[in-house]
Structure formats: structure tokens, C-alpha cells
Scaffold this motif. Structure first.
Motif, PDB file in Angstrom:
ATOM      1  N   THR A   5       0.856  -1.178   0.000  1.00 48.13           N
ATOM      2  CA  THR A   5       0.000   0.000   0.000  1.00 48.13           C
ATOM      3  C   THR A   5       0.888   1.222   0.000  1.00 48.13           C
ATOM      4  OG1 THR A   5      -1.675  -1.187   1.273  1.00 48.13           O
ATOM      5  CG2 THR A   5      -1.807   1.224   1.250  1.00 48.13           C
ATOM      6  N   ILE A   6       0.625   2.142  -0.918  1.00 45.46           N
ATOM      7  CA  ILE A   6       1.425   3.360  -1.014  1.00 45.46           C
ATOM      8  C   ILE A   6       0.530   4.531  -0.633  1.00 45.46           C
ATOM      9  CG2 ILE A   6       2.818   4.826  -2.509  1.00 45.46           C
ATOM     10  CD1 ILE A   6       3.297   2.337  -4.245  1.00 45.46           C
ATOM     11  N   ARG A   7       0.919   5.243   0.387  1.00 45.31           N
ATOM     12  CA  ARG A   7       0.130   6.376   0.874  1.00 45.31           C
ATOM     13  C   ARG A   7       0.803   7.695   0.479  1.00 45.31           C
ATOM     14  NH1 ARG A   7      -2.808   3.180   3.960  1.00 45.31           N
ATOM     15  NH2 ARG A   7      -2.088   1.985   5.690  1.00 45.31           N
ATOM     16  N   ASN A   8       0.031   8.759   0.553  1.00 44.35           N
ATOM     17  CA  ASN A   8       0.521  10.127   0.347  1.00 44.35           C
ATOM     18  C   ASN A   8       1.171  10.337  -1.016  1.00 44.35           C
ATOM     19  OD1 ASN A   8      -0.323  10.780   2.980  1.00 44.35           O
ATOM     20  ND2 ASN A   8       1.606  10.044   3.815  1.00 44.35           N
ATOM     21  N   ILE A   9       0.533   9.839  -2.057  1.00 43.76           N
ATOM     22  CA  ILE A   9       1.022  10.073  -3.414  1.00 43.76           C
ATOM     23  C   ILE A   9       0.507  11.430  -3.882  1.00 43.76           C
ATOM     24  CG2 ILE A   9       0.878   9.300  -5.813  1.00 43.76           C
ATOM     25  CD1 ILE A   9       0.725   6.487  -4.832  1.00 43.76           C
ATOM     26  N   ASP A  10       1.379  12.190  -4.486  1.00 35.72           N
ATOM     27  CA  ASP A  10       1.017  13.494  -5.021  1.00 35.72           C
ATOM     28  C   ASP A  10      -0.122  13.331  -6.037  1.00 35.72           C
ATOM     29  OD1 ASP A  10       1.508  16.351  -5.463  1.00 35.72           O
ATOM     30  OD2 ASP A  10       2.235  15.692  -7.434  1.00 35.72           O
ATOM     31  N   ASP A  11      -1.085  14.247  -5.997  1.00 34.21           N
ATOM     32  CA  ASP A  11      -2.243  14.162  -6.896  1.00 34.21           C
ATOM     33  C   ASP A  11      -1.834  14.157  -8.365  1.00 34.21           C
ATOM     34  OD1 ASP A  11      -4.055  14.027  -4.807  1.00 34.21           O
ATOM     35  OD2 ASP A  11      -4.355  16.209  -4.731  1.00 34.21           O
ATOM     36  N   ARG A  12      -0.838  14.966  -8.716  1.00 34.83           N
ATOM     37  CA  ARG A  12      -0.387  15.008 -10.118  1.00 34.83           C
ATOM     38  C   ARG A  12       0.238  13.679 -10.544  1.00 34.83           C
ATOM     39  NH1 ARG A  12       3.285  20.012 -10.270  1.00 34.83           N
ATOM     40  NH2 ARG A  12       3.142  19.824  -8.033  1.00 34.83           N
ATOM     41  N   LEU A  13       0.976  13.060  -9.625  1.00 33.50           N
ATOM     42  CA  LEU A  13       1.583  11.767  -9.920  1.00 33.50           C
ATOM     43  C   LEU A  13       0.503  10.696 -10.120  1.00 33.50           C
ATOM     44  CD1 LEU A  13       4.199  10.120 -10.188  1.00 33.50           C
ATOM     45  CD2 LEU A  13       4.081   9.734  -7.731  1.00 33.50           C
ATOM     46  N   LYS A  14      -0.495  10.729  -9.265  1.00 32.75           N
ATOM     47  CA  LYS A  14      -1.595   9.770  -9.393  1.00 32.75           C
ATOM     48  C   LYS A  14      -2.331   9.976 -10.714  1.00 32.75           C
ATOM     49  CE  LYS A  14      -5.732   8.122  -7.092  1.00 32.75           C
ATOM     50  NZ  LYS A  14      -6.662   8.312  -5.991  1.00 32.75           N
ATOM     51  N   GLN A  15      -2.534  11.217 -11.094  1.00 34.00           N
ATOM     52  CA  GLN A  15      -3.206  11.515 -12.362  1.00 34.00           C
ATOM     53  C   GLN A  15      -2.378  11.016 -13.543  1.00 34.00           C
ATOM     54  OE1 GLN A  15      -6.212  12.529 -12.945  1.00 34.00           O
ATOM     55  NE2 GLN A  15      -5.961  12.636 -15.145  1.00 34.00           N
ATOM     56  N   ARG A  16      -1.082  11.215 -13.487  1.00 35.28           N
ATOM     57  CA  ARG A  16      -0.214  10.731 -14.567  1.00 35.28           C
ATOM     58  C   ARG A  16      -0.255   9.214 -14.660  1.00 35.28           C
ATOM     59  NH1 ARG A  16       5.562  13.096 -13.927  1.00 35.28           N
ATOM     60  NH2 ARG A  16       5.872  11.786 -15.746  1.00 35.28           N
ATOM     61  N   LEU A  17      -0.293   8.532 -13.500  1.00 34.01           N
ATOM     62  CA  LEU A  17      -0.391   7.078 -13.492  1.00 34.01           C
ATOM     63  C   LEU A  17      -1.722   6.635 -14.089  1.00 34.01           C
ATOM     64  CD1 LEU A  17       0.793   4.333 -12.692  1.00 34.01           C
ATOM     65  CD2 LEU A  17      -0.253   4.642 -10.439  1.00 34.01           C
ATOM     66  N   ARG A  18      -2.797   7.341 -13.744  1.00 30.21           N
ATOM     67  CA  ARG A  18      -4.121   7.006 -14.268  1.00 30.21           C
ATOM     68  C   ARG A  18      -4.156   7.156 -15.790  1.00 30.21           C
ATOM     69  NH1 ARG A  18      -7.794  10.258 -11.269  1.00 30.21           N
ATOM     70  NH2 ARG A  18      -7.872   8.551  -9.799  1.00 30.21           N
TER      71      ARG A  18
END
Length: 83
Positions: A5-18
């Protein structure tokens, strides 16, 4: 298989992954798994000594000549017989 489980991922990083996962037609979890597998397999093949990695990174910057201090003679051992 283990779970992570990875917590506290930057929103922009999560969006790029998506977006990257959607581009490849898979879930974010599958995309993250593939990225980890790809990056860690590259590091395994290029693994060497830490000293070699540091030397390779610093070599383009040039060397530094350090003055080697002169050594003094070894001192006599202390005498503890009086205690």
C-alpha cells in the motif's frame, strides 16, 4: 504474492499514473506493477559497487588533489603499573 500500500502520493503523480494506465488499457494497479518491474529489472542488470557508481557520477566533474598529511611516530604505550 505480497501486497503493498502506497500512501501520500502526489495528486499530479496519481493523475499521470491514471492516464498512463488508460493509454495502455489496464488498471492503475497493473500499470504501477509493470513500472516497478521494469525499473527494478534495469537496476539489477546495472548493479555494481557503490564506489564505482559514485566514481562514474563524479568523474566528469574532474578530480581534486588532496595534500597527504605527514605521519608522526607512534607514541609509547601508557604505563598503568602505578595504578
Amino acid at each position: 504474492m505480497a501486497s503493498v500500500t502506497i500512501r501520500n502520493i502526489d495528486d499530479r503523480l496519481k493523475q499521470r499514473l491514471r492516464v498512463r494506465a488508460a493509454t495502455h488499457g489496464r488498471s492503475m494497479e497493473d500499470e504501477a506493477r509493470d513500472i516497478l518491474k521494469m525499473v527494478l529489472s534495469q537496476q539489477e542488470t546495472s548493479a555494481g559497487s557503490l564506489a564505482g557508481a559514485i566514481r562514474a557520477r563524479m568523474q566528469p566533474l574532474g578530480g581534486v588533489e588532496l595534500e597527504i598529511p605527514s605521519r608522526e611516530p607512534i607514541r609509547d604505550a601508557p604505563d598503568f603499573s602505578a595504578l
